[in-house]
Design a protein around this motif. Sequence first.
Motif, PDB file in Angstrom:
ATOM      1  N   HIS A   1     -15.724  36.717  -1.513  1.00 20.93           N
ATOM      2  CA  HIS A   1     -15.512  37.981  -2.220  1.00 20.93           C
ATOM      3  C   HIS A   1     -14.233  38.665  -1.772  1.00 20.93           C
ATOM      4  CE1 HIS A   1     -19.903  37.153  -2.279  1.00 20.93           C
ATOM      5  NE2 HIS A   1     -19.590  37.166  -3.553  1.00 20.93           N
ATOM      6  N   ALA A   2     -13.908  38.556  -0.481  1.00 18.77           N
ATOM      7  CA  ALA A   2     -12.625  39.069  -0.011  1.00 18.77           C
ATOM      8  C   ALA A   2     -11.485  38.320  -0.697  1.00 18.77           C
ATOM      9  CB  ALA A   2     -12.515  38.937   1.507  1.00 18.77           C
ATOM     10  N   MET A   3     -11.618  36.997  -0.815  1.00 18.61           N
ATOM     11  CA  MET A   3     -10.542  36.207  -1.406  1.00 18.61           C
ATOM     12  C   MET A   3     -10.414  36.469  -2.909  1.00 18.61           C
ATOM     13  SD  MET A   3      -9.270  34.850   1.263  1.00 18.61           S
ATOM     14  CE  MET A   3      -9.935  36.192   2.282  1.00 18.61           C
ATOM     15  N   TRP A   4     -11.532  36.611  -3.625  1.00 16.99           N
ATOM     16  CA  TRP A   4     -11.434  36.944  -5.065  1.00 16.99           C
ATOM     17  C   TRP A   4     -10.775  38.307  -5.231  1.00 16.99           C
ATOM     18  CZ3 TRP A   4     -12.054  32.325  -5.714  1.00 16.99           C
ATOM     19  CH2 TRP A   4     -13.228  31.599  -5.541  1.00 16.99           C
ATOM     20  N   LEU A   5     -11.187  39.288  -4.444  1.00 21.47           N
ATOM     21  CA  LEU A   5     -10.629  40.638  -4.547  1.00 21.47           C
ATOM     22  C   LEU A   5      -9.131  40.638  -4.257  1.00 21.47           C
ATOM     23  CD1 LEU A   5     -11.004  43.712  -4.891  1.00 21.47           C
ATOM     24  CD2 LEU A   5     -11.609  43.796  -2.446  1.00 21.47           C
ATOM     25  N   TYR A   6      -8.733  39.988  -3.159  1.00 21.47           N
ATOM     26  CA  TYR A   6      -7.315  39.951  -2.802  1.00 21.47           C
ATOM     27  C   TYR A   6      -6.502  39.247  -3.882  1.00 21.47           C
ATOM     28  CZ  TYR A   6      -8.872  41.025   2.028  1.00 21.47           C
ATOM     29  OH  TYR A   6      -9.425  41.590   3.143  1.00 21.47           O
ATOM     30  N   TYR A   7      -7.029  38.132  -4.375  1.00 23.94           N
ATOM     31  CA  TYR A   7      -6.300  37.350  -5.377  1.00 23.94           C
ATOM     32  C   TYR A   7      -6.092  38.182  -6.641  1.00 23.94           C
ATOM     33  CZ  TYR A   7      -4.579  32.995  -7.425  1.00 23.94           C
ATOM     34  OH  TYR A   7      -3.769  32.016  -7.969  1.00 23.94           O
ATOM     35  N   TRP A   8      -7.149  38.866  -7.073  1.00 20.22           N
ATOM     36  CA  TRP A   8      -7.103  39.664  -8.302  1.00 20.22           C
ATOM     37  C   TRP A   8      -6.125  40.823  -8.150  1.00 20.22           C
ATOM     38  CZ3 TRP A   8      -8.833  44.720  -9.585  1.00 20.22           C
ATOM     39  CH2 TRP A   8      -8.942  44.983 -10.954  1.00 20.22           C
TER      40      TRP A   8
END
Length: 375
Positions: A131-138
Motif C-alpha cells: 500500500h505504501a508502494m501503490w500510494l507513492y507510485y500514484w
Amino acid sequence: MQIEKDIVRIGFNPLTDCASLVMASVLGLDRKHGIRIVLSKETSWAGVRDKLLTGELDAAHALYGLVYGTQLGVGSVQRDMAILMNLNRNGQAITISRRLVDEGINDGAGVAALAHERQLRWAQTFPTGTHAMWLYYWLAAYGVHPLREARIITVPPSQMAANLAAGHMDGFCAGEPWNHRAVMDGVGVTIATSQQIWPDHPEKVLAATQDFVRHNPNTARALVAAVLEASRWIDASAANRMAMAEIISAVQYVNTSKEVIWQRILGHYQDGMGRSWEDAHSMRFHQEGAANFPYLSDGMWFMTQHRRWGLLKTAPDYLSVALRVHQIALYKEAAEITETPVPASTLRSSVLMDGTTWDGKDPERYAASFAIHML
C-alpha cells in the motif's frame, strides 16, 4: 509423504484478501491434505511479521514488501523469508476524504495541485508494504514527491475508515473492504484503484520463514495445495464469491457487513462521487493459477521500489534474492498435486499507469529511471 506438523498456525489481517486461507479451513481443504489450519486474527502487519519471526505463527497472509523488507533488513529486523505462493491480485484502493471532494478535488490531477499548495497527510499500512508502494507510485505519477511533499503515517487497515472520518488524515491506501467501508459511510471516495496503477498486480502472499520451510517441507507443500484449491473454489462462480463474502464478514474474520465486501468482490464499483463501473481487474484469487504463481519479477518489482524510495541504500542482487525467497519448486509440486496450471516463465511483463513497462529485466536501471525518486 510424512507431514511434519499437522497443525499449522496462520496469521491474517481482517481484509477481503485473507479469504482463501479462511475458505481452505471452512471447506475442509486443509484436512484433505493432511493438515489443520488454525487461524489467528492479527491487528497490524508489524504484529504479523513479529509473530512469524518468533515462531508464534507458522505462516501468514502477508504483504509482498513486508517479506522483502525483512529479507533485506530494511529497518531493524533481518531474517531469511519464504514466499510460498501469491494469494491474490488487484483489489486495493486509494481513498480521499469527503472534505477534499467538497473543496473540488475529484481526480489525481486535483490532488496533485492541492499537494503542491499544502502538505497532505496520507496513511498506508506498513512502510515497506504494497500500500505504501501503490500510494507513492500514484502520487509520483502525478508529479508529487511522496516523501517531500506529503506527510506519511502508518495505520492498520481496519482502522483506516474510522481515522479518515475523525479527520486524522486526508487520504489512505489500503486493502478492501476498508475503502468501500469509507464510501458507504460517506466519509471518503475512491480516487484510484490499485488495478488502475498496475492491472493484475501481485498483492498478498502466503509467507513463512525459511527455517519453517526447511524443517517442514511437506507441511508447507500441503498448505499451498489446500490454499490453491480454496482459491480455485472462490473464483469458480459468483455464488461462491457471495458465500465467501458472507463467511469472512463474521466477527472472527473481517468483522463487517457482507454488503461492504460483496460488491467489489463481484467487480461492482462505486467511487462515492456518483460514478459506477464494472471493473475488469477486480480482486482475483486464482485465474487458473496465474494469480497464485510466485513470479520472480513480482518480487523484484518491490525491491526496485524500495530502492527508488531510499529504503535500500545499495542495489541488491535482485534475481538472486528473489530466487531465494520464492519457493517455486515447492509451489510447482503443490500445483501438480492440485492440477493447477503453471506458467512457462518465472518473469512476466506489465505496463503500469505511467506507461512504463516492467518485465523483470535490468531492475536497477528500472529503479533509477523515474523522475521522482530518493536514490
